[in-house]
Every structure is written in structure tokens, then in C-alpha cells.
Design a protein around this motif. Structure first.
Motif, PDB file in Angstrom:
ATOM      1  N   ALA A  29       0.890  -1.297  -0.125  1.00  0.00           N
ATOM      2  CA  ALA A  29       0.617  -0.094   0.387  1.00  0.00           C
ATOM      3  C   ALA A  29       0.759   1.498  -0.042  1.00  0.00           C
ATOM      4  O   ALA A  29       0.720   2.792  -0.338  1.00  0.00           O
ATOM      5  N   ILE A  30       1.845   1.266   0.920  1.00  0.00           N
ATOM      6  CA  ILE A  30       3.392   2.457   0.495  1.00  0.00           C
ATOM      7  C   ILE A  30       3.474   2.269  -0.403  1.00  0.00           C
ATOM      8  O   ILE A  30       3.665   3.775  -0.279  1.00  0.00           O
ATOM      9  N   ALA A  31       3.921   1.485  -1.412  1.00  0.00           N
ATOM     10  CA  ALA A  31       4.262   1.286  -3.011  1.00  0.00           C
ATOM     11  C   ALA A  31       3.704   2.241  -3.675  1.00  0.00           C
ATOM     12  O   ALA A  31       4.135   3.105  -4.483  1.00  0.00           O
ATOM     13  N   ILE A  32       2.262   1.126  -3.474  1.00  0.00           N
ATOM     14  CA  ILE A  32       0.865   1.942  -4.941  1.00  0.00           C
ATOM     15  C   ILE A  32       1.331   3.936  -4.047  1.00  0.00           C
ATOM     16  O   ILE A  32       1.556   4.806  -5.070  1.00  0.00           O
ATOM     17  N   LEU A  33       0.449   4.450  -3.590  1.00  0.00           N
ATOM     18  CA  LEU A  33       1.133   5.558  -2.604  1.00  0.00           C
ATOM     19  C   LEU A  33       2.278   6.131  -3.235  1.00  0.00           C
ATOM     20  O   LEU A  33       2.562   7.678  -3.724  1.00  0.00           O
ATOM     21  N   THR A  34       3.216   5.950  -3.052  1.00  0.00           N
ATOM     22  CA  THR A  34       4.712   6.137  -2.798  1.00  0.00           C
ATOM     23  C   THR A  34       5.591   6.554  -4.681  1.00  0.00           C
ATOM     24  O   THR A  34       5.268   6.994  -4.888  1.00  0.00           O
ATOM     25  N   THR A  35       4.734   5.445  -5.162  1.00  0.00           N
ATOM     26  CA  THR A  35       5.442   5.277  -6.504  1.00  0.00           C
ATOM     27  C   THR A  35       4.072   5.863  -7.079  1.00  0.00           C
ATOM     28  O   THR A  35       4.962   7.268  -8.387  1.00  0.00           O
ATOM     29  N   ARG A  36       2.905   6.560  -7.214  1.00  0.00           N
ATOM     30  CA  ARG A  36       2.003   7.777  -7.860  1.00  0.00           C
ATOM     31  C   ARG A  36       2.528   9.003  -7.449  1.00  0.00           C
ATOM     32  O   ARG A  36       2.533   9.825  -7.967  1.00  0.00           O
ATOM     33  N   GLY A  37       2.964   9.027  -6.136  1.00  0.00           N
ATOM     34  CA  GLY A  37       3.531  10.488  -5.711  1.00  0.00           C
ATOM     35  C   GLY A  37       4.811  10.657  -6.299  1.00  0.00           C
ATOM     36  O   GLY A  37       4.608  12.297  -7.252  1.00  0.00           O
ATOM     37  N   LEU A  38       5.551   9.618  -6.529  1.00  0.00           N
ATOM     38  CA  LEU A  38       7.111   9.997  -7.003  1.00  0.00           C
ATOM     39  C   LEU A  38       7.318  10.708  -8.637  1.00  0.00           C
ATOM     40  O   LEU A  38       8.101  11.020  -9.551  1.00  0.00           O
ATOM     41  N   LEU A  43       7.443  14.280 -12.885  1.00  0.00           N
ATOM     42  CA  LEU A  43       6.571  14.551 -14.138  1.00  0.00           C
ATOM     43  C   LEU A  43       7.282  16.128 -14.478  1.00  0.00           C
ATOM     44  O   LEU A  43       6.664  16.746 -15.442  1.00  0.00           O
ATOM     45  N   LEU A  44       6.122  16.571 -12.461  1.00  0.00           N
ATOM     46  CA  LEU A  44       6.319  17.925 -13.227  1.00  0.00           C
ATOM     47  C   LEU A  44       7.729  18.616 -12.737  1.00  0.00           C
ATOM     48  O   LEU A  44       7.991  19.668 -13.768  1.00  0.00           O
ATOM     49  N   VAL A  49       6.670  24.207 -14.618  1.00  0.00           N
ATOM     50  CA  VAL A  49       4.631  24.335 -14.792  1.00  0.00           C
ATOM     51  C   VAL A  49       4.335  24.619 -15.942  1.00  0.00           C
ATOM     52  O   VAL A  49       3.498  24.221 -16.198  1.00  0.00           O
ATOM     53  N   ARG A  50       5.248  25.425 -16.701  1.00  0.00           N
ATOM     54  CA  ARG A  50       5.104  25.892 -18.304  1.00  0.00           C
ATOM     55  C   ARG A  50       4.547  24.496 -18.899  1.00  0.00           C
ATOM     56  O   ARG A  50       3.465  24.317 -19.898  1.00  0.00           O
ATOM     57  N   GLY A  51       5.519  23.259 -18.889  1.00  0.00           N
ATOM     58  CA  GLY A  51       5.250  21.939 -19.730  1.00  0.00           C
ATOM     59  C   GLY A  51       4.266  21.343 -19.259  1.00  0.00           C
ATOM     60  O   GLY A  51       3.182  21.177 -20.334  1.00  0.00           O
ATOM     61  N   MET A  52       3.891  21.636 -17.647  1.00  0.00           N
ATOM     62  CA  MET A  52       2.485  20.642 -17.506  1.00  0.00           C
ATOM     63  C   MET A  52       1.524  21.501 -18.440  1.00  0.00           C
ATOM     64  O   MET A  52       0.277  21.101 -18.364  1.00  0.00           O
ATOM     65  N   ILE A  53       1.064  22.840 -18.438  1.00  0.00           N
ATOM     66  CA  ILE A  53       0.025  23.607 -18.960  1.00  0.00           C
ATOM     67  C   ILE A  53       0.140  22.998 -20.463  1.00  0.00           C
ATOM     68  O   ILE A  53      -1.196  22.962 -21.021  1.00  0.00           O
ATOM     69  N   ASP A  54       1.609  23.250 -21.531  1.00  0.00           N
ATOM     70  CA  ASP A  54       1.111  22.456 -22.067  1.00  0.00           C
ATOM     71  C   ASP A  54       0.688  21.613 -22.342  1.00  0.00           C
ATOM     72  O   ASP A  54      -0.180  21.028 -23.558  1.00  0.00           O
TER      73      ASP A  54
END
Length: 162
Positions: A29-38, A43-44, A49-54
């Protein structure tokens, strides 16, 4: 007074005994949360920020792309919910997580072969074998989480008893 305090601690220990999560399930469960957060943080960091908006702007160009983008966000939320449900011992959480992984792998494989919108979600590669190897490498943490949830006898017993 002492008797009441002792009874309160006994009641707490009884309730806590029901919630003893096996270590492998907690790690999953911790791995699911950690991998998704990381994944989101990386990605960010990669796009900025500009790339995420694009990226969001390109993702909402057509209805099909918008549905795929929203579907991916819904899957992210479902996976996070599954992590918390798995800690509570609900067996449906691990099955839903397995379903999200099957959907994700199927879509990534299809879009990488050109049967979708490869500009959004695709894995680069020259051949099917190279794409499959990259896909398996990319999904290895999720395969390990599924292994921890389904294979060890303590994990199966935990979900069976809840």
C-alpha cells in the motif's frame, strides 16, 4: 476508576488486533502511494509548470484526448483509494488495483503499437519486443506490488479474514 481504565485499554487492544496489517500488505500500500506521488513529482520536475500547462492544453484538444486524459486522472485517484482500502483489509481493493494495472498495460501496449493516441501515452521502441521490454521495465514496481498483495500466504489470509 482503575477498572474502567483497564477495560478501555482492553477494548482498544481488541480493536487494534483486528487491524494488524501484515508487513507485506502495508509495504504494498505504501508503495502504491509512493510510486504515484513520485511519478507526479518527477513529471512536474521534468516538464515544469509551463510544460504541465502545455501538456494539459494538448490533452484537451479533442473529445477523445480529453476522455483519455480524464480517464488517466480517474485511474490515478482509484489507485490511491485502493491503497487506503487495502490497508483496511478490503479484498476488492487489491482486485480493483489489479484491474487498473491491466487497463494501463493494455492501453500503453495498444497506443505504443499505434492503436490509440501515441502522442499522449506511448512507449518508444523500434520493435514490438523492445516496446514490451520497456513496458515490463516501466511496470515492474506495480508487478512487485501485485506480487505482495496476491502471492504470500499472510497477505491472502489477511484479505480472507477481513
Amino acid at each position: 476508576m482503575e477498572r474502567e481504565v483497564v477495560q478501555i485499554f482492553r477494548k482498544r487492544s481488541i480493536h487494534q488486533a483486528k487491524l494488524n496489517v501484515p508487513t507485506l500488505v502495508a509495504v504494498a500500500a505504501i508503495a502504491i502511494l509512493t510510486t504515484r506521488g513520485l511519478d507526479l513529482l518527477m513529471l512536474l520536475n521534468l516538464l515544469g509548470v509551463r510544460g504541465m500547462i502545455d501538456f494539459v492544453h494538448r490533452s484537451v484538444q479533442t473529445w477523445a484526448l480529453t476522455l483519455i486524459f480524464l480517464g488517466s486522472l480517474v485511474m490515478l485517484c482509484v489507485e490511491v483509494r485502493c491503497a487506503f482500502v487495502i490497508l483496511k483489509g478490503r479484498t476488492w481493493g487489491r482486485w480493483v488495483y489489479l484491474g487498473t494495472q491491466v487497463i494501463a498495460v493494455s492501453y500503453l501496449w495498444a497506443s505504443s503499437l499505434g492503436w490509440g493516441y501515441p502522442e499522449l501515452f506511448s512507449i518508444p521502441g523500434e520493435s514490438k519486443r523492445e516496446i514490451l521490454r520497456s513496458l515490463i521495465t516501466q511496470k515492474l514496481p506495480d508487478l512487485l506490488v501485485l506480487f505482495l498483495l496476491f502471492v504470500p500466504s499472510r497477505s491472502r489470509l489477511f484479505f480472507k479474514l477481513q
